[in-house]
Design an enzyme around this catalytic site. Structure first.
Site, mmCIF file in Angstrom:
data_model
loop_
_atom_site.group_PDB
_atom_site.id
_atom_site.type_symbol
_atom_site.label_atom_id
_atom_site.label_comp_id
_atom_site.label_asym_id
_atom_site.label_seq_id
_atom_site.Cartn_x
_atom_site.Cartn_y
_atom_site.Cartn_z
ATOM 1 N N GLU A 1 89.194 -9.480 92.911
ATOM 2 C CA GLU A 1 90.108 -10.155 91.992
ATOM 3 C C GLU A 1 89.466 -11.447 91.501
ATOM 4 O O GLU A 1 88.819 -12.158 92.280
ATOM 5 C CB GLU A 1 91.438 -10.505 92.680
ATOM 6 C CG GLU A 1 92.242 -9.320 93.171
ATOM 7 C CD GLU A 1 93.503 -9.759 93.912
ATOM 8 O OE1 GLU A 1 93.894 -10.949 93.768
ATOM 9 O OE2 GLU A 1 94.085 -8.930 94.627
ATOM 10 N N GLU B 1 93.842 -8.954 101.521
ATOM 11 C CA GLU B 1 94.128 -10.358 101.798
ATOM 12 C C GLU B 1 94.865 -10.605 103.112
ATOM 13 O O GLU B 1 95.929 -11.210 103.156
ATOM 14 C CB GLU B 1 94.898 -10.985 100.625
ATOM 15 C CG GLU B 1 94.093 -11.032 99.355
ATOM 16 C CD GLU B 1 94.779 -11.775 98.220
ATOM 17 O OE1 GLU B 1 94.069 -12.185 97.286
ATOM 18 O OE2 GLU B 1 96.019 -11.955 98.279
#
Length: 662
Positions: free
Chosen positions: A439, A334
């Site tokens: 995720e 991320e």
């Protein structure tokens, strides 16, 4: 909602704004005893035959490699060739002895079996399920589905995400943070406070030791899952002056994770989750606050350190002892792309890719797949990136919880994953290569313990920062012990739609710890194991296949070069504009004006598990030396003696040292 492929910076901004009567007693007793004996023999003999007797097929043709069906070929492995007095493999109903000497009965209704031989510790004969290839067989990416779960909150102990957060994960281990009130907001503060209070980090290690155990891995295989994504922080390798993190011990427990995965036939996606200086300013990156990776005066130096850590990890996991288990390596979790800059992210990714390939080599079986997170630019922006590269996968994290809030019944979200994500995933499979969702969760609102931050409230209840409109009460969404059948069915439908739309996925997360205040899980939409135990996750994830009724499914399989076959590693697109290092750093300027390191340090090579070392030493099995490529002899990036440096988390507005060097 917009699809994953088109959300781009809007997605980042949304996120940032932010589980019959007996005939004869004697005959019955005799009959039961005979039957039990037969079942026990079958539970032991059949797996032993398939895991020990039947020859290894991984390096022959792929005809024996299983596809995603129950009709797959039987597993195969290489015999140890050594006599043994202990059981080394077993199927459902067999007794497992763990590394601490405790035992439990292995249950796997999907034809999986465990395998562990102390005299041959690198044997990869285990199979998670009948339809998933054994570790010593070829996993056909693009054909065999990745059905995985994150081991979140274990080695990166994620609290709440505060401060301009997008709050993608709840507090996985609330009991560690709750005693410190609002002081512990990330691992930087947690480790500092624990050390100051106790004089040691024993509480941190106790968490590593108890939060996830071997039985979790056995249960993951029994749940029909064949992959785990394990986030680790950079301090698993080392820390430097002034960094308060508990150093190196997380690596010890990651090694345990490798051996548990090996024992139960589960492949690992290792994710480098926390980078020096923070890659996104969120607390799961180590320290809550600002982005100092490829951003600000220490942005380049922090990136240099990160590339070293990628190299050190890649050299270790590319060794023959580990490469069949650690099949994938997410090199940076991320990254805040809109802060760092797309060109800078791409340049870093290319450099990291080359480092991983240099460590492991090119082609199937040589080191891990390389995972690139989309950096919140959206899937479409990565079409054609590094075309011709060897075994790359694009990782996106599709969440619904942090966008607009709705009081609509969960049943109204039945097709939302299909509508929002399916086409984008298909596009990535066609235009980039393997797509994976690293995720996702079952949450459709931001209700959950500390999900938005300690004391910050929720959007749903209208008491979150800069939010005043109340949608409803979170309590019915958190009180999972009183969910009725309709609620559970709705959540299950959403989960299965997500599985089908995303195709290759890792749910966040396997478990959520209990709150000390409530005595139970207060983020139920984020726990796979809780949902499995209580009926809102499918007992067999294959039941999700076809649920979306996709009118334009990805078909045809991946190209040979995309899976390590012919042409792999020959990048066919122009990369002249993707150069490392980049000419400038966001909020930092030209590299010449910024601190940088020199490759003259001693490399902290990673080592094997000590318990395996003892077993291997006794039988003269090679442990490896932690470094797969002997020709990779560059030093570690370290300080230039005549230059000055700032704190890695100094912030992007700080001025570079002046003078920079003397």
């Amino acid at each position: 909602m917009a699809s994953v492929g088109s959300r781009g910076s809007r997605y980042l901004e949304e996120k940032r704004a932010a589980y019959a009567p007996p005939r004869s007693k004697r005959k019955v007793i005799i009959g039961c005893g005979v039957l039990a004996g037969i079942l026990l023999i079958l539970a032991i003999v059949i797996p032993v035959y398939f895991a020990v007797v039947k020859p290894n097929s991984k390096n022959s043709n792929n005809g024996n490699s299983s596809s995603d069906s129950d009709g797959s070929a039987a597993p195969s492995a290489t015999s140890t060739g050594k006599p043994t007095s202990v059981l080394v493999t077993g199927g459902s109903g067999s007794k497992v002895t763990t590394d601490d000497g405790s035992t439990f009965t292995y249950t796997n209704n999907f034809g999986g079996y465990w395998y562990q031989d102390p005299q041959d510790p690198w044997h990869n004969g285990a199979r998670a399920q009948s339809w998933s290839p054994a570790l010593n067989e070829t996993f056909k990416y693009g054909v065999d589905k990745i059905r995985g779960v994150n081991i979140g909150g274990w080695l990166t102990i994620e609290p709440v995400r505060l401060f301009s957060c997008f709050c993608t994960q709840p507090l996985t281990s609330p009991a560690l943070f709750e005693p410190f009130g609002t002081e512990a907001v990330d691992e930087y503060t947690l480790h500092t406070l624990v050390k100051a209070q106790d004089g040691n980090w024993d509480k941190i290690e106790e968490h590593y030791k108890t939060f996830i155990t071997e039985q979790d891995f056995a249960n993951i295989a029994a749940a029909g899952l064949n992959f785990v994504r394990i986030p680790i922080p950079f301090w698993a390798i080392e820390v430097r002056k002034g960094e308060p993190f508990f150093p190196k011990v997380a690596w010890t427990y990651f090694l345990k994770g490798i051996e548990w995965a090996r024992k139960y036939g589960i492949r690992i996606n290792l994710d480098l989750h926390a980078l020096p200086g923070s890659q996104n300013g969120w607390n799961h990156s180590g320290k809550l606050g600002t982005v100092n990776f490829l951003n600000g005066p220490m942005g380049y130096a922090n990136a240099q350190r990160t590339l070293d850590y990628i190299r050190i990890i890649a050299e270790f996991i590319s060794q023959p002892q580990y490469r069949d288990v650690v099949a994938m390596f997410g090199i940076a979790n991320e990254v805040a792309g809109s802060t760092v800059g797309k060109e800078q992210v791409q340049a870093f990714y290319l450099q990291a890719y080359e480092i991983v390939r240099n460590a492991g080599g090119t082609g199937e079986g040589n080191g891990p797949w390389v995972g690139f997170h989309d950096a919140f630019f959206g899937r479409d922006d990565w079409s054609g990136f590094l075309a011709g590269g060897d075994r790359m996968t694009l990782d996106s994290h599709p969440y619904i919880a942090f966008g607009g809030q709705s009081a609509a019944d969960i049943s109204t979200f039945a097709t939302t994953p299909c509508d929002n994500w399916g086409a984008g995933v298909n596009g990535t499979m066609a235009n980039f290569g393997l797509a994976n969702a690293g995720e996702w969760s079952n949450a459709v609102s931001d209700c959950g313990l500390f999900l938005n931050g300690v004391g910050l409230g929720t959007r749903y209840e209208g008491n979150y920062t800069e939010t005043t409109t109340r949608v409803g009460s979170c309590e019915p969404l958190l009180d999972w012990e009183n969910w009725d059948d309709a609620m559970k069915a709705g959540v299950k439908q959403f989960a299965m739609a997500s599985m089908d739309a995303l195709q290759n996925w890792f749910f966040w997360t396997w478990k959520i710890g209990n709150s000390t205040e409530w005595g139970t899980v207060r983020s139920p939409a984020w726990s796979y194991s809780l949902g499995l135990a209580n009926g809102w996750m499918p007992e067999d994830p294959r039941d999700a296949v076809g649920l979306c009724g996709n009118t334009a499914p990805f078909a045809g399989g991946l190209e040979a070069w995309q899976t390590g076959g012919a042409g792999a590693g020959t990048i066919t697109v122009a990369t002249a504009a993707i150069t490392w290092p980049p000419a400038t750093i966001s909020n930092g300027g030209a590299l010449a004006d910024l601190p940088s390191y020199t490759p003259t340090g001693s490399v902290p090579t990673l080592t094997a598990d000590s318990s395996i070392s003892q077993a291997a030493t006794a039988t003269k099995v090679s442990l490896g030396n932690g470094w797969n490529n002997p020709d990779d002899k560059a030093g570690l990036m370290t300080d230039i003696a005549s230059c000055s440096y700032l704190d890695p988390w100094v912030g992007p507005t700080a001025a570079p040292p002046s003078p920079l060097c003397s």
